[in-house]
Every structure is written in structure tokens, then in C-alpha cells.
Write an enzyme that holds these catalytic residues in place. Sequence first.
Site, PDB file in Angstrom:
ATOM      1  CE  LYS A   1      -4.185  -2.186   1.145  1.00 32.60           C
ATOM      2  NZ  LYS A   1      -3.647  -3.535   1.120  1.00 32.60           N
TER       3      LYS A   1
HETATM    4  C1  LIG Z   1      -4.067  -4.579   0.291  1.00 34.05           C
HETATM    5  C2  LIG Z   1      -3.240  -5.813   0.169  1.00 34.05           C
HETATM    6  C3  LIG Z   1      -3.507  -6.808  -0.800  1.00 34.05           C
HETATM    7  C4  LIG Z   1      -4.692  -6.728  -1.741  1.00 34.05           C
HETATM    8  O1  LIG Z   1      -4.538  -5.753  -2.732  1.00 34.05           O
HETATM    9  P1  LIG Z   1      -5.826  -5.230  -3.546  1.00 34.05           P
HETATM   10  O2  LIG Z   1      -5.351  -4.060  -4.317  1.00 34.05           O
HETATM   11  O3  LIG Z   1      -6.827  -4.868  -2.501  1.00 34.05           O
HETATM   12  O4  LIG Z   1      -6.283  -6.356  -4.416  1.00 34.05           O
HETATM   13  C5  LIG Z   1      -2.668  -7.902  -0.867  1.00 34.05           C
HETATM   14  N1  LIG Z   1      -1.633  -8.048  -0.003  1.00 34.05           N
HETATM   15  C6  LIG Z   1      -1.346  -7.128   0.934  1.00 34.05           C
HETATM   16  C7  LIG Z   1      -0.208  -7.362   1.866  1.00 34.05           C
HETATM   17  C8  LIG Z   1      -2.129  -5.977   1.062  1.00 34.05           C
HETATM   18  O5  LIG Z   1      -1.839  -5.068   2.019  1.00 34.05           O
END
Ligand SMILES: *Cc1c(COP(=O)(O)O)cnc(C)c1O
Length: 503
Positions: free
Chosen positions: A113
Site C-alpha cells: 500500500k
Molecule cells: C491490500 C493488500 C492486498 C490486496 O490488494 P488489492 O489491491 O486490494 O487487491 C494484498 N496483499 C497485501 C499485503 C495488502 O496489504
Amino acid sequence: MLYQSSRGDSHQAASAEAIKRGIAPDGGLFVPTRRISLTADEIYALAKVDYRERAVRILSPYLSDFTTEEIWDCIQSAYNDRNFDHPAVAPLVELEQGLAVLELWHGPTCAFKDMALQILPHLLVKSMIKTGEDAGILILVATSGDTGKAALEGFKDVPRTAINVFYPARGVSEVQKMQMITQEGHNVGVVAVQGNFDDTQNGVKDIFGSQTMAGMIAERGFKFSSANSINWGRLVPQIVYYFSAYADLLANGSISPGQAVNFVVPTGNFGNILAGYYAREMGLPVQRLICAANENNVLTDFIHTGVYDRVRNFKTTISPSMDILISSNLERLLFELTGHAAARVREWMSLLKRQGRYAVDTETREKVQQLFWSDFASDDETVHCIRETHRRYGYVVDTHTAVGLHVYNKYRSATGDDTPAVVLSTASPFKFNASVAKALLGAHETLGKTEFELLQTLSAFSGMPIPRGLQNLQNRPVLHEKVVEREQMPQSVISFVHKLTGE
Ligand SMILES: *Cc1c(COP(=O)(O)O)cnc(C)c1O
């Protein structure tokens, strides 16, 4: 570039307005009105430049109302060596010929993120200035762990913004809690809510929906905004790393110009993988996008059947950031694959809201299936994959990345396709150290140890240093101790604003 709503509202917005609003006036998601393409030469040229330069070239056509200088400014504030502990920002690690891992977790919170939330605040502030907005922005976040910390790190000390994060007092891990309550920055507030994540999220939704609250903070010069993953300003920075991975494969001589690759994406809200779809639309040679789910496999079922059905039991897994039953960004894909059929998209979203389920037409389903392949991993399979990946390659992955690798193995067995593949690694193994240490060392070695002790255990076992953002966490000063009942959340926002504005 102008943006329109995926649900058909006729208003078109420049990128600054789309980023400032977050969501279109009719509740739809902002989508680009036309397609951007890079030539083969432009893609090849990316191999010779660094991540920041790659980012400028990918972002510029989407942010055409920004000057190049403004875009550079945002990129440099985000992707620098204070925030990222690797010079490549998103390094590519080749496990064997034809299989690479793209590490998206070198940012301050050790999860993917950061790739978007480090730059979004800067894009947002520039967007406010461009649209003549003179209020400050107050970001409210309800978090089950990962997003809250990433948003705090992104917005801390960014002028004209403030951020107030609520997390459920019961329901985040010790490491996640410590990461949040030790957060520094003059414009941040972190509050625990007596309740679970749903209570917390509903509390935040109520505040967003309240005219009274909006009026009260407006008196202090603020407007509410959110940093959630449907904002175009969070999606567009994610397109960059697909190009960057391809450019690195070219630079290493692992592929030749124009050669197709597959990307494997551990998926929750469909934001990460959707950025891969846009990269492909722009001309990146992507053959298949492989959507890896955990046991909350609503997307796997959708890709197999064309029916999206959220009416099922929610499962708590060891890859919690993918424990999602409503993948909001899928709406954008449906809009694109139906040739911008906003009326149909609106109908499906309305069915999802009213009945929890919708079925797309055969043509759309077939288009989804041409591009995407999907399967899921159980917790046992995830644990097994962490162990196997370490045994085969001496490489340690977190639980989310292991879901991706496991599904990739399934893909290989099912299709025999040996196109070079890149698995997106979405978190550092240290971030989910309890599950990772248990998978690698066994329960007897980890039983009774705190998460902080397990960081050390995992570091000793793997020979990897503990990432900066997680070092020494338990000894940092606690700066945010407030705990409130759900009903007290609005009052706590008001107190926060009073504190910010000096009262
Ligand atoms: C948010 C997140 C995801 C999922 O990503 P999306 O964009 O919501 O599909 C996968 N792995 C981690 C560690 C995340 O923080």
C-alpha cells in the site's frame, strides 16, 4: 486526460478534480475517458532509466492537467531513500529462469500500500491547489491494520492535510497496533474503538455522511476526504511498477523486447491487479493476469462463472489483507470490458448492493476469461508454499505472496504455460512474522513468543535484517492512547480538529 464516472454521470473531470473528489458524484468510480498507449520503443527505453523516471513517463499522460514539474515534485517526495529502503524502490528478484518476484514492500510500512499511499497525499495537495480549494483536507480512515498505518505514513506532516485513523481495539495484531500508536507527525491522530472492524468502519461512514460534522469541521477550515483504494490517485501510481518489472526483465536480458509475460497478483480489493490491466491496455506485453485469492475466493468464482456472489461466509485467514468480499475496483474493469456500458455497470452494482449478487452477460464473462485466470490457496497450502519456497530458493515470502506463488504453481500445472512470470510480492515477511515464523520453524519454536520476539527469530533464521519500520517497535514512545466507544467517534474527531487548530 478527462475522467468519467463508471455509472454514467455525464460530468467529466480533469485528474485533479477526480483525485480530490475520490468518488464520482453518482457513486461511480472515475475512469479515464480514453486509452493511453506507449510505443514499443517507449517501453524499451524504460529499461535504461530508474524508478522515478519510469514513474514520470507513465503518470504524465494520466495527469495531463499537472505540469511535469508538479509530477516530479510528487514523485520525489514519495519515492526517495528516506521512505524506501531499496534504491530500486520496487526491486525484481529472479527465483529461477522464467520466475521473478516483484518486491513491493520496501516502503515505510513494509507492505505494497506504500507504493500508492506515499504519493497520493502529494497528488491530493496539488489537486486541491489546482482546483482552487482553500480548505484543508481531513482524511478519516477505518482500518483493520495495513491501510491505516500506510495512510498515516503517507500523510504525516504533509501541509494542508490531517489524518485521523480509527482501529478496532480488538482486531489488529500487536505489531500493527504498535506501528499505529507510536506514529509521529504533527497532523496525525490515532484512536482505538471499543468494538470490531465493522463497528469502526460504520462509525467512520456515519461521520462522512453527517452534514453536522461537515459543518463543524468547515468552521475550522477543513473538509473530509478518504484515502481508500477507489481513488484514481491510488490506482494510477500502481501502473508504474508493472512497467518497471518489465523494464527490469529487459535490462537483465531475461526477456527480449516485445516478449509477453504473465503477472500473478495476490488480490483483495482488485486494485493492484486492475493496475496491471491498465498497463496491458497501454501496450505492455502482458499475456495473462493471474488473480490469486485466499479462501475468500469470491473473485475466483467470478472469473470462472461470471457470477459475483458475496453472499457467503467471511473467513479469517493468515493472509488478512485479502480477506475481502466486495472487490470495489472490479467495477472499473467491468466498465472497460463492456466498452463503457455504464448503464449495465450501474445495474450490476445496484444488484450487488440490494441482493449481494450479480451475473454478467456471456460476452463480458468471456472477455474476463481471455485475460484473467484465477485460483485460490487455503491456509494450509499457503503455509506449505512458504516452506517450499524457502527450501527451493532460500527465499522467504510472506503469507500473501505465498498465496500468489501457490496459485502460480496451480496455473503452471493446469495450463502448461511457461511464459515468463512475475509474482507480485505484497508484504515483507516481517510484517506477518507470526505466520511466517511458524511456517518455517514449526509451532514448537514459536509457541509463547511475542510478535516482537518473533521478528528477531525470523531475522536470525533468514539472515535478513528487520526492516527499519519494524525495528525496535516495542520500545518506541506511545503517542496515541485514546480509546473511545463507537458513539464517541464524532466527538473525538471534533477534539482532534480543535487540537490541530490550536485550542
Ligand atoms: C491490500 C493488500 C492486498 C490486496 O490488494 P488489492 O489491491 O486490494 O487487491 C494484498 N496483499 C497485501 C499485503 C495488502 O496489504
